[in-house]
Design a protein around this motif. Structure first.
Motif, short mmCIF file in Angstrom:
data_model
loop_
_atom_site.label_atom_id
_atom_site.label_comp_id
_atom_site.label_asym_id
_atom_site.label_seq_id
_atom_site.Cartn_x
_atom_site.Cartn_y
_atom_site.Cartn_z
N GLN A 142 17.88 -33.56 82.08
CA GLN A 142 17.12 -32.79 81.07
C GLN A 142 16.74 -33.67 79.89
O GLN A 142 15.66 -33.54 79.33
CB GLN A 142 17.95 -31.59 80.60
N SER A 151 13.85 -35.80 80.93
CA SER A 151 12.60 -35.11 81.23
C SER A 151 12.06 -34.27 80.07
O SER A 151 10.99 -33.70 80.17
CB SER A 151 12.80 -34.20 82.45
N ARG A 170 8.44 -32.47 79.99
CA ARG A 170 8.31 -31.01 80.06
C ARG A 170 7.45 -30.51 78.89
O ARG A 170 6.62 -29.63 79.05
CB ARG A 170 9.69 -30.35 80.02
N GLY A 216 3.92 -30.76 79.44
CA GLY A 216 3.39 -29.86 80.45
C GLY A 216 3.14 -30.53 81.79
O GLY A 216 2.29 -30.09 82.57
N ASP A 220 3.61 -31.72 85.62
CA ASP A 220 3.96 -31.03 86.86
C ASP A 220 5.44 -31.32 87.22
O ASP A 220 5.91 -32.45 87.09
CB ASP A 220 3.03 -31.58 87.96
N LYS A 221 6.16 -30.27 87.65
CA LYS A 221 7.60 -30.40 87.90
C LYS A 221 7.94 -31.48 88.92
O LYS A 221 8.90 -32.23 88.77
CB LYS A 221 8.17 -29.06 88.36
N ALA A 222 7.14 -31.53 89.97
CA ALA A 222 7.40 -32.52 91.04
C ALA A 222 7.23 -33.94 90.50
O ALA A 222 8.02 -34.84 90.82
CB ALA A 222 6.44 -32.28 92.20
N GLU A 223 6.24 -34.12 89.65
CA GLU A 223 5.99 -35.44 89.06
C GLU A 223 7.14 -35.82 88.10
O GLU A 223 7.58 -36.97 88.08
CB GLU A 223 4.64 -35.44 88.33
N ILE A 224 7.62 -34.80 87.37
CA ILE A 224 8.75 -35.06 86.46
C ILE A 224 9.96 -35.53 87.26
O ILE A 224 10.59 -36.52 86.94
CB ILE A 224 9.12 -33.78 85.65
N ARG A 225 10.24 -34.79 88.35
CA ARG A 225 11.39 -35.15 89.18
C ARG A 225 11.24 -36.55 89.75
O ARG A 225 12.17 -37.34 89.76
CB ARG A 225 11.57 -34.11 90.29
N ARG A 226 10.03 -36.86 90.19
CA ARG A 226 9.79 -38.19 90.78
C ARG A 226 10.06 -39.29 89.74
O ARG A 226 10.76 -40.25 90.01
CB ARG A 226 8.34 -38.27 91.28
N GLU A 265 13.86 -39.52 88.83
CA GLU A 265 14.64 -40.13 89.91
C GLU A 265 14.36 -41.62 90.02
O GLU A 265 15.26 -42.42 90.26
CB GLU A 265 14.36 -39.41 91.23
#
Lengths: 281, 360
Positions: free
Chosen positions: B96, B99, B103, B106, B108-114, B117
C-alpha cells in the motif's frame, strides 16, 4: 531478599485492594440498592452494615416501575444521540483545529492557542448564562443539537490532539504531497489514521463527559421528550413526594451500564492515550 | 530521465538573519547522479526540498525536463523522493505504501500491481509486501522507500540523506545498491548527504555547498585532488587533509616553502604562482597519503600516536605546531614515541591563500 519482596508485594496488593474498595463501594451500594425496596434500603444503612453493598432480599420492582412509569428509554436514546453526535463533532472540529495550529503557520497562532487554553480556566457554571443566551438565540433551546453544540469545541481535545500531531513526523505529509495527495487527502488518509489512539481517547472522554452531563441539559431542555438520562433520573420523582430511592438507583445503574461496557471495550486506548499524551490523571 | 536546472535560486526564511540559499545556479544533465554535500546548515536539504516543491523559492527558477516547475505542486513535477527517516506510512502495508501515489493518480489496478511487484523483485522485498513498516528492519524500510519512489517512474529521483539512520555495514551495502540501481535505471538523481564518503562513492558529480553557496563542483576525483578552496580540501577526504602554515622563500633563485624548521621545494607547476608571493605566508594542504616513507626524507617527526587500520597505519605527529596525520604502510610506520622520517609528495600538495582560503 525473596521474603522481603513477597512482603512488599503483599503490602502493595493490600493498599491497591483498599483503594479499589473505596472506589467500588459507592457503585456496589447503588447497584445493590437498586434491587431493594425503600424500607430495606434505609434499614441497611442505619446503622451501615455489609448488607448495604449486597442485593440482599432482591426485588426487580424498581426496574419494572422505572421502565413503566418514566421516559428512561427515550432519555437513554436521547443521551446516546447527544453523546454520539458530540463525539463525532468534537473529533472532527478539534482534529482540524489542532492540525491547523500545528502545521499551518499564521500570525498569532500561538496567541490563538493560548487563548483557547485559557478557556480551560472558566468553570462550566460561569458559562451557563452566556451559553444559554447564545444557544437560545440560535433557536436551539429544547433540542438535542442545543445540548451538544456548545461543547464540541473542546480546548482539552485541541490540546490533546495538537500534542499528537506535533509528534507525527512532518515527512509523512511531505511524502504524501509528493505522492500527489492534497491537504484534505493528507489529513484524512495519512494524518488521522496515525493519531488513532489520541482520537479514541478524546472520543471516550467526550462520550463520558456528554453522557454524565447534567447542569447544561437541565438548563437548555425543558421538554421531557428531549431530556437526557441524568436529568430524567433526577426528575423521575414527584416534586411533592419523597423520592423513590430504589427507582433512582435503578435509573443510575441503567445509566452507568453503557459507560462501563464502553470503558471495558476501549480501556486499552484510554490508558495508552493518557500515558502517551503526557496527561496523567 | 530529464535535465534539471536551478537558475539563481535563493531562499530566505522570515526569521533568519542571512539568506539560507543565495544565488544558486546548477545544471544537472539527464541521467546524471549529482550529490549535494556540505556541513549541517549549508542549505543542501533546503535546495532539495525546493527542487521537490516542498519549500517555496524566494527567488530564481527551477526547470525540470525543459519545463519551469517552481510554481507547480510536488505531484506535478514528476519527481520522487526518499527521505532520511523513510517517511513510510505506518498504517499501510509495504504494498500500500508503494502504490499510494499510483492509486491517487487513478492508475489501473493491474498496472499498479505489475509495477509494485516489479520494483519489489528488483529491491528484493517481494516477501515483505504484506508487512507494515514497523515489522521491517532499517535496511528493509530503506528499500521500501526506494521502491515507493521507483514505482512512480519519475523523471528525477531525490534522496535526502537516505542512509543516515543505518549502521555502518548496512550503509555500505545500501550505497552499493543505490549505485547499482542508478546504473540500471539511468534516472537523473540528486542526492543530499553530509557524509563525504557517500558523496565520493556515489556521485558522477559532487557539489559542495557552504553557507548556502556552491563552493566547488566537479567529479569526486577533481574535488579530492584539486580542491578550489581550503573548505573543500578540509571537507572532502577522510582522514582529513593536513594544513600547515608556510612561508614562501627563495633558494638559489627558485621558490621554496619554509615549514617550521624544514625548507621544501615547490613543485614546478606551482612555481610561477608561488614566486609572486615571496616573503608572504601561505598555507599548504597535504593529504595523509602525501607523506611517504620511501626515498630521501624531507623531514622527520616524532610519532605521537599510531592507529593500525588494517591495510594501513594512521600515524599522528606534530609539524610546524600543527597536528598532522599520515597514512603509512603498517610495516614501515614507526611506533609511538619514535622518530619517523618522511618524504612529501610535493607535486600533489595544495597551496592556499590563508586570507581568502582560495587555492593558488
Amino acid at each position: 531478599m525473596k521474603k522481603h519482596h513477597m512482603r512488599r508485594a503483599f503490602f502493595v496488593t493490600l493498599v491497591i485492594a483498599l483503594i479499589l474498595c473505596c472506589f467500588l463501594a459507592p457503585y456496589a451500594w447503588i447497584v445493590a440498592s437498586s434491587f431493594k425496596n425503600q424500607l430495606t434500603l434505609f434499614n441497611d444503612v442505619t446503622p451501615l452494615s455489609w448488607k448495604a453493598f449486597l442485593p440482599v432480599g432482591g426485588t426487580i420492582e424498581n426496574y419494572q416501575s422505572l421502565f413503566k412509569r418514566t421516559n428512561v428509554l427515550t432519555a437513554l436514546a436521547n443521551t446516546a444521540i447527544v453523546a454520539g453526535g458530540q463525539v463525532a463533532l468534537t473529533l472532527l472540529l478539534c482534529s482540524m483545529a489542532a492540525y491547523s495550529l500545528t502545521r499551518v503557520s499564521f500570525p498569532g497562532a500561538k496567541i490563538v492557542f493560548v487563548l483557547i487554553l485559557l478557556t480551560f480556566l472558566l468553570p462550566i457554571e460561569a458559562l451557563m448564562v452566556p451559553l444559554y443566551q447564545v444557544v437560545s438565540g440560535l433557536g436551539l433551546s429544547n433540542t438535542l443539537l442545543g445540548v451538544m453544540i456548545p461543547w464540541v469545541a473542546s480546548p482539552f481535545g485541541l490540546f490533546l490532539l495538537k500534542q499528537a500531531f506535533e509528534e507525527l513526523p512532518v515527512e509523512l505529509e511531505d511524502a504524501a504531497r509528493i505522492d500527489g495527495a492534497g491537504h484534505v487527502r493528507i489529513f484524512f488518509s495519512i494524518v488521522l489514521p496515525n493519531v488513532k489512539v489520541p482520537m479514541l481517547t478524546l472520543g471516550l472522554i467526550t462520550f463520558l463527559f456528554s453522557w454524565n452531563s447534567f447542569l447544561w441539559p437541565l438548563v437548555i431542555v425543558q421538554d421531557p421528550a428531549n431530556q437526557v438520562i441524568q436529568v430524567a433520573i433526577a426528575q423521575q420523582g414527584s416534586p411533592t413526594q419523597l423520592p423513590n430511592w430504589g427507582e433512582t438507583f435503578a435509573g443510575a445503574t441503567v445509566a452507568t451500564l453503557p459507560l462501563i461496557l464502553l470503558f471495558l471495550l476501549l480501556q486499552k486506548y484510554f490508558t495508552q492515550g493518557m500515558t502517551t499524551s503526557g496527561i496523567k490523571g | 530521465m530529464a535535465d534539471v536546472s536551478l537558475k539563481k535560486v535563493g531562499k530566505t526564511y522570515e526569521n533568519a538573519s542571512a539568506n539560507t540559499i543565495e544565488d544558486l545556479s546548477l545544471d544537472i544533465r539527464s541521467g546524471e547522479f549529482v550529490v549535494l554535500v556540505g556541513p549541517s546548515g549549508c542549505g543542501k536539504s533546503t535546495t532539495l526540498r525546493m527542487l521537490a516543491g516542498l519549500e517555496e523559492l524566494s527567488e530564481g527558477e527551477i526547470w525540470i525536463a525543459n519545463r519551469r516547475v517552481d510554481e507547480l505542486e510536488p505531484r506535478d513535477r514528476n519527481i520522487a523522493m526518499v527521505f532520511q527517516n523513510y517517511a513510510l506510512y505506518p498504517h499501510m502495508t509495504v504494498a500500500q505504501n508503494m502504490s499510494f501515489g499510483l492509486r491517487l493518480a487513478g492508475m489501473d489496478k493491474a498496472e499498479i500491481r505489475r509495477r509494485v511487484e516489479e520494483a519489489a523483485k528488483l529491491l528484493d522485498i517481494a516477501p515483505l509486501l504484506d508487512r507494515r513498516p514497523k515489522q521491517l528492519s532499517g535496511g528493509q524500510r530503506q528499500r521500501v522507500a526506494m521502491g515507493r519512489a521507483m514505482v512512480r517512474d519519475p523523471a528525477v529521483f531525490l534522496f535526502d540523506e537516505p542512509l543516515s539512520n543505518l549502521d555502518a555495514k548496512l550503509r555500505g551495502q545500501m550505497r552499493a545498491e543505490i549505485r547499482r540501481l542508478h546504473k540500471r535505471l539511468k534516472a537523473t538523481t540528486v542526492y543530499v548527504t553530509h557524509d563525504q564518503v557517500e558523496a565520493m562513492t556515489l556521485a558522477d558529480r559532487v557539489v559542495v555547498l557552504n553557507k548556502g553557496k556552491i563552493e566547488q563542483q566537479g567529479t569526486p576525483q577533481e574535488l579530492y585532488e584539486r580542491p578550489a578552496t581550503r573548505f573543500v580540501a578540509g571537507f572532502i577526504g577522510s582522514p582529513t587533509m593536513n594544513f600547515l602554515p608556510a612561508k614562501v622563500v627563495t633558494e638559489s633563485t627558485r621558490p621554496a616553502l619554509r615549514i617550521g624548521e624544514a625548507t621544501i621545494p615547490v613543485p614546478a607547476h606551482k612555481a610561477e604562482t608561488v614566486l609572486q608571493r615571496v616573503g608572504q605566508d601561505i598555507e599548504i594542504g597535504l593529504r595523509p597519503e602525501h607523506f611517504l616513507v620511501d626515498g630521501p626524507a624531507d623531514l622527520s617527526a616524532t610519532i605521537d600516536m599510531a592507529e593500525l587500520l588494517g591495510p594501513t597505519t594512521l600515524v599522528h605527529f606534530t609539524l610546524a605546531g600543527m597536528t598532522c596525520s599520515a597514512m603509512l604502510p603498517p610495516e614501515l610506520a614507526a611506533p609511538e614515541g619514535e622518530v619517523q622520517s618522511l618524504r612529501i609528495a610535493f607535486d600533489r600538495m595544495s597551496i592556499f591563500d590563508p586570507k581568502t582560503g582560495h587555492a593558488l
